[in-house]
Design a protein around this motif. Structure first.
Motif, short mmCIF file in Angstrom:
data_model
loop_
_atom_site.label_atom_id
_atom_site.label_comp_id
_atom_site.label_asym_id
_atom_site.label_seq_id
_atom_site.Cartn_x
_atom_site.Cartn_y
_atom_site.Cartn_z
N ASP A 133 0.86 -1.19 0.00
CA ASP A 133 0.00 0.00 0.00
C ASP A 133 0.89 1.24 0.00
O ASP A 133 1.36 1.69 1.04
CB ASP A 133 -0.92 -0.01 1.22
N SER A 134 1.11 1.77 -1.18
CA SER A 134 2.05 2.89 -1.34
C SER A 134 1.48 4.22 -0.86
O SER A 134 2.17 5.23 -0.90
CB SER A 134 2.46 3.01 -2.82
N ARG A 135 0.26 4.22 -0.38
CA ARG A 135 -0.32 5.46 0.14
C ARG A 135 0.31 5.86 1.47
O ARG A 135 0.17 7.00 1.91
CB ARG A 135 -1.84 5.30 0.29
N PHE A 136 0.98 4.92 2.12
CA PHE A 136 1.67 5.21 3.38
C PHE A 136 3.15 5.48 3.10
O PHE A 136 3.72 4.95 2.15
CB PHE A 136 1.52 4.05 4.35
N LEU A 137 3.76 6.27 3.95
CA LEU A 137 5.18 6.59 3.79
C LEU A 137 6.06 5.42 4.21
O LEU A 137 7.13 5.20 3.63
CB LEU A 137 5.55 7.82 4.63
N CYS A 138 5.63 4.69 5.22
CA CYS A 138 6.44 3.61 5.79
C CYS A 138 5.80 2.27 5.50
O CYS A 138 4.66 2.02 5.91
CB CYS A 138 6.58 3.81 7.30
N THR A 139 6.50 1.40 4.79
CA THR A 139 5.96 0.08 4.49
C THR A 139 5.98 -0.78 5.75
O THR A 139 6.66 -0.47 6.74
CB THR A 139 6.79 -0.62 3.40
N GLU A 141 7.40 -3.60 6.01
CA GLU A 141 8.75 -4.13 6.13
C GLU A 141 9.71 -3.09 6.70
O GLU A 141 10.58 -3.42 7.52
CB GLU A 141 9.24 -4.62 4.77
N ALA A 142 9.55 -1.84 6.27
CA ALA A 142 10.43 -0.79 6.77
C ALA A 142 10.20 -0.54 8.25
O ALA A 142 11.15 -0.31 9.01
CB ALA A 142 10.21 0.50 5.98
N PHE A 143 8.95 -0.61 8.70
CA PHE A 143 8.69 -0.43 10.13
C PHE A 143 9.29 -1.58 10.93
O PHE A 143 9.89 -1.36 11.99
CB PHE A 143 7.19 -0.33 10.40
N ALA A 144 9.14 -2.79 10.43
CA ALA A 144 9.70 -3.94 11.14
C ALA A 144 11.22 -3.82 11.24
O ALA A 144 11.81 -4.16 12.27
CB ALA A 144 9.32 -5.23 10.42
N ALA A 145 11.85 -3.30 10.18
CA ALA A 145 13.29 -3.10 10.22
C ALA A 145 13.68 -2.03 11.24
O ALA A 145 14.68 -2.18 11.96
CB ALA A 145 13.80 -2.72 8.82
N TRP A 146 12.88 -0.95 11.31
CA TRP A 146 13.15 0.09 12.30
C TRP A 146 13.00 -0.45 13.72
O TRP A 146 13.76 -0.11 14.62
CB TRP A 146 12.19 1.27 12.08
N ALA A 147 12.01 -1.33 13.92
CA ALA A 147 11.72 -1.85 15.25
C ALA A 147 12.72 -2.91 15.70
O ALA A 147 12.86 -3.16 16.91
CB ALA A 147 10.31 -2.44 15.27
N GLN A 148 13.43 -3.51 14.75
CA GLN A 148 14.33 -4.62 15.07
C GLN A 148 15.36 -4.22 16.12
O GLN A 148 16.08 -3.23 15.97
CB GLN A 148 15.04 -5.08 13.80
N GLY A 321 2.27 0.68 11.80
CA GLY A 321 3.42 -0.19 11.93
C GLY A 321 3.29 -1.14 13.11
O GLY A 321 3.58 -2.34 12.99
N ILE A 322 2.84 -0.62 14.25
CA ILE A 322 2.62 -1.46 15.43
C ILE A 322 1.61 -2.56 15.11
O ILE A 322 1.81 -3.74 15.47
CB ILE A 322 2.12 -0.60 16.61
N GLU A 408 -7.53 1.98 14.45
CA GLU A 408 -8.36 2.00 15.66
C GLU A 408 -7.79 1.12 16.76
O GLU A 408 -7.73 1.52 17.92
CB GLU A 408 -9.79 1.57 15.32
N LEU A 409 -7.37 -0.09 16.42
CA LEU A 409 -6.98 -1.05 17.46
C LEU A 409 -5.77 -0.58 18.27
O LEU A 409 -5.84 -0.57 19.52
CB LEU A 409 -6.72 -2.43 16.84
N PRO A 410 -4.65 -0.18 17.66
CA PRO A 410 -3.53 0.27 18.50
C PRO A 410 -3.86 1.52 19.31
O PRO A 410 -3.46 1.64 20.47
CB PRO A 410 -2.40 0.54 17.49
#
Length: 517
Positions: A133-139, A141-148, A321-322, A408-410
């Motif tokens: 979904d390219s409408r978001f800035l952070c994919t 996969e990119a968020f998971a990499a940041w969180a690692q 991302g969460i 909504e959930l997070p």
């Protein structure tokens, strides 16, 4: 039945009701002569929680308008209405049905915004080519990499990374505009007398929307919420009008008063674009660029521009991302072991607490409340009263126009209920009635007295606040951000603490008995 199409169908592209964007990943590189789009109104998505009728009407009308736009561009579109006698009732069912009829070489779909739906589509027996979904800035996969490797995933640090990545509100040397990343401390003013918010932009329903309103009125009459006065944008052009209205009339004061609340003022200086943005009618990148441009040309102050951009590329991207990092286990969080049922007044607005009556009343009327109303009024009460997180999350998902599971959930389970044990937020967002008094005029018209904490005339938020702190002392007292409130509690004499506990117990017993507070 199968379709005899010369050359065959190359792609069948399923477009969901929150993916109404011309630049959607699954719509890239299309061949209008051989690629077909599928949109379907299905009962499963409209009723897995009792969605507000205005929310259902928004999505169905926007879907129908988007289908017409695709047809006007030469796309072959299959649209399944809710009343179609062949409607299977679910999106996996419709995908299976149309795949059998069209026999496409490939099926394409953009990532869903709901883990439940994505899992059902991934396991429906139809091979799918998935698109980011390219409408978001952070994919994802990119968020998971940041969180690692990070012990705590704090939004503030993610937000700074997003500022650096996007280049928004940065100086040429990469430092933040104004010398700070965050101006939230400047954005906590109550609405003064004599300051009047702009009149909201009203968009009249056209023939398509009018037809949808009749459908929703007929099929979802048992859902809570009013259809009267529907005026939300259902096309990109209408959403643009709403955005430009806010940019010209609301953004300059958004920063100062974004946390303010006032009787009979549901919108104040808020944009009302979140629903349109979440279903794909507006482009996040362009919105942020226009906010930055408004600041750099002197039209709005920095605290307004930064605060608005932080909501979009900070919180919005962060909670998504969460969600995808932690699902499905995240949805089961219940740090405090809450099990109390959601009080009936959340669905009716019938309560003596004016702040709750104002927030729930406007929610039932408009399918809208701004973030502080959700966090510090209805959410705060649910936290203090020990309402079961799932019941609270289902309510938020049902009643708000912009509520989709990924956002909504997070926000509800993590931010509002602290049910994730602090994974998203470092402390519970709990407060007594004094916070509501400071940020609103609700207490002036209330049956209860915010200056009192026990007794029949006392504001229920007060005793419930201290009761919450006492019953969860063991896990919360060690939290550095809760130290001051526990020191204040310790300074109370034993008789005072016991009186607050006893009155809190009495209030909770009334909730359990179904009595109105």
């Amino acid at each position: 039945m199968t379709f005899d199409i010369e050359g065959g169908v190359r792609r069948l592209i399923l477009i969901l009701g929150d993916q109404l964007t011309a630049g959607l990943g699954a719509l890239a590189d299309i061949d209008p002569q051989r690629d077909h789009a599928l949109l379907a109104e299905v009962m499963e998505e409209a009723s897995h929680v009792p969605h507000h009728p205005k929310k259902i009407a928004l999505i169905f009308s926007a879907m129908r308008h988007f289908a017409e736009i695709l047809r006007a561009q030469g796309m072959q579109v299959h649209y399944v209405t809710l009343d179609d006698p062949h409607n299977s009732g679910s999106l996996p069912g419709e995908l299976q049905r149309w795949t059998q009829q069209l026999n496409p070489a490939e099926v394409h779909l953009t990532e869903c915004g709901d883990w439940r739906l994505e899992q059902s589509l991934r396991h429906c027996g139809v091979p799918i080519h998935w698109h980011q979904d390219s409408r978001f800035l952070c994919t994802r996969e990119a968020f998971a990499a940041w969180a690692q490797g990070r012990k705590q995933l704090r939004m503030e640090f993610f937000y700074r990374e997003m500022r650096r990545t996007s280049g928004l509100l940065l100086n040429p040397d990469g430092t933040p505009e104004g010398g700070a990343w965050n101006f939230d401390a400047d954005n906590r003013k109550a609405l003064p007398k004599g300051v009047h918010p702009p009149a909201p932009l009203r968009i009249e329903p056209d023939a398509i929307t009018t037809e949808v309103l009749e459908l929703v009125s007929r099929r979802f009459a048992h859902h809570y919420g009013s259809l009267d006065g529907f005026d939300y944008p259902v096309t990109a052009e209408q959403a643009e009008r709403l955005w430009q209205h806010f940019l010209a009339n609301g953004l300059a004061d958004f920063g100062d008063y974004q946390d303010a609340m006032a009787d009979d003022e549901p919108f104040l200086f808020h944009s009302r674009i979140s629903a349109a943005l979440n279903i794909g009618l507006l482009d996040l990148r362009r919105i942020c660029a226009e906010v930055e441009a408004a600041y750099r040309t002197g039209k709005v102050p920095l605290n307004a521009a930064e605060g608005f951009i932080r909501q979009l590329i900070g919180w919005r991207e962060y909670v998504r991302g969460i969600y995808w990092l932690r699902m499905p286990e995240y949805a089961e969080g219940n740090r405090f072991g809450n099990s109390r049922a959601l009080p009936e007044f959340y669905w009716t607005g019938r309560t003596r607490m004016n702040c709750m009556r104002q927030t729930i009343g406007q929610t039932l009327e408009h399918a809208y409340a701004h973030h502080i109303q959700r966090l510090m009024v209805t959410g705060n009460f649910a936290l203090l009263a020990g309402i079961a997180p799932k019941a609270t999350c289902d309510w938020y998902l049902a009643v708000y126009m912009d509520a989709f599971d990924w956002v909504e959930l997070p926000n509800t389970l993590g931010m509002v209920m602290h049910a994730d044990g602090g994974y998203l937020g470092s402390k519970p967002y709990c407060a007594s009635g004094q916070y509501i008094k400071r940020m609103s005029n609700h207490c002036q018209g209330c049956s209860y007295k915010v200056s009192e904490s026990t007794g029949e005339s006392a504001c229920p938020f007060n005793a419930l606040y201290w009761h919450f702190l006492m019953r969860h002392r063991e896990p919360l007292e060690r939290n550095p951000r809760m130290g001051m409130v526990y020191r204040n509690l310790a300074r109370m004499n034993e008789a005072r603490q016991q009186a607050l506990w006893d009155w809190g117990e009495r209030l909770l017993a009334r909730l359990d008995a179904g009595e109105m507070l």
